[in-house]
Motif scaffolding. Sequence first.
Motif, mmCIF file in Angstrom:
data_model
loop_
_atom_site.group_PDB
_atom_site.id
_atom_site.type_symbol
_atom_site.label_atom_id
_atom_site.label_comp_id
_atom_site.label_asym_id
_atom_site.label_seq_id
_atom_site.Cartn_x
_atom_site.Cartn_y
_atom_site.Cartn_z
ATOM 1 N N THR A 9 0.841 -1.204 0.000
ATOM 2 C CA THR A 9 0.000 0.000 0.000
ATOM 3 C C THR A 9 0.875 1.252 0.000
ATOM 4 N N VAL A 13 1.273 4.512 -2.701
ATOM 5 C CA VAL A 13 1.323 5.952 -2.395
ATOM 6 C C VAL A 13 2.557 6.582 -3.045
ATOM 7 N N PHE A 64 -6.698 1.985 7.351
ATOM 8 C CA PHE A 64 -6.748 3.435 7.144
ATOM 9 C C PHE A 64 -6.113 3.815 5.808
ATOM 10 N N LEU A 65 -4.881 3.313 5.561
ATOM 11 C CA LEU A 65 -4.094 3.777 4.423
ATOM 12 C C LEU A 65 -4.618 3.289 3.075
ATOM 13 N N VAL A 68 -7.228 5.516 1.501
ATOM 14 C CA VAL A 68 -6.617 6.829 1.251
ATOM 15 C C VAL A 68 -5.753 6.764 -0.006
ATOM 16 N N ALA A 69 -4.935 5.716 -0.114
ATOM 17 C CA ALA A 69 -4.081 5.548 -1.296
ATOM 18 C C ALA A 69 -4.922 5.459 -2.567
ATOM 19 N N ASP A 70 -6.014 4.702 -2.489
ATOM 20 C CA ASP A 70 -6.904 4.558 -3.650
ATOM 21 C C ASP A 70 -7.456 5.908 -4.080
ATOM 22 N N LYS A 71 -7.986 6.654 -3.129
ATOM 23 C CA LYS A 71 -8.617 7.931 -3.443
ATOM 24 C C LYS A 71 -7.596 8.940 -3.972
ATOM 25 N N LEU A 72 -6.383 8.932 -3.430
ATOM 26 C CA LEU A 72 -5.360 9.865 -3.891
ATOM 27 C C LEU A 72 -4.971 9.612 -5.345
ATOM 28 N N GLU A 101 -16.725 10.306 -4.097
ATOM 29 C CA GLU A 101 -15.666 9.793 -3.217
ATOM 30 C C GLU A 101 -15.602 10.577 -1.907
ATOM 31 N N SER A 105 -16.894 8.912 1.634
ATOM 32 C CA SER A 105 -15.876 8.844 2.694
ATOM 33 C C SER A 105 -16.361 9.551 3.951
ATOM 34 N N GLU A 109 -17.274 7.821 7.558
ATOM 35 C CA GLU A 109 -16.634 8.300 8.787
ATOM 36 C C GLU A 109 -17.695 8.682 9.818
#
Length: 188
Positions: A9, A13, A64-65, A68-72, A101, A105, A109
């Motif tokens: 993962t 990033v 968590f990561l 986040v990596a996918d969305k970035l 997205e 998200s 949350e």
Amino acid sequence: MWTVPNIITLFRVVLIPVFVIVYFLDWRWAHEAGAFIFWLAAITDWFDGYLARKLKQSTPFGAFLDPVADKLIVAAALLMITHTYATLWITIPAIILLIREVYVSALREWMSSQGVRELVQVSFIGKAKTMAQMLALIGLLSGLETFMGFPIFWVSLGYILLYAAAILSLWSMCSYTIAASKHLTGKV
């Protein structure tokens, strides 16, 4: 923290700035190379999840990561195709995908803070949206309509899949909202 899935993962990033830089290089095959890097990142997304389950190496950090990596990387790719194509036909579905997205998200949350995150877990529609979105982005990023003289229509297919992803995106966003509606309105 340093499990194999988490390292994969983190690799995804790290690929984001490499992907962006390669895509915008003044080089004949830059877009194709950028699309390949995006494809590699998409494959690692599946692979890290598979390994986390198979090796029983799921961690809170990985949970968590990973999204986040996918969305970035997806957000970067959506911005890049809107820049490259500079047309409303790409910009509108890209904006829909980005809005979804951020919205989903935030909804997840908030639902998690209410202790009912399971109501908005990833659904089949969400997975279908992700698949269509990834394939669309690979096609649009590559810019390929022919390969070695043979028609492959990647860009044309990319347009179609981008719209399919946008429709599935709206559908899944509505489904998640309906599932969460009682909690959102306080009528629990």
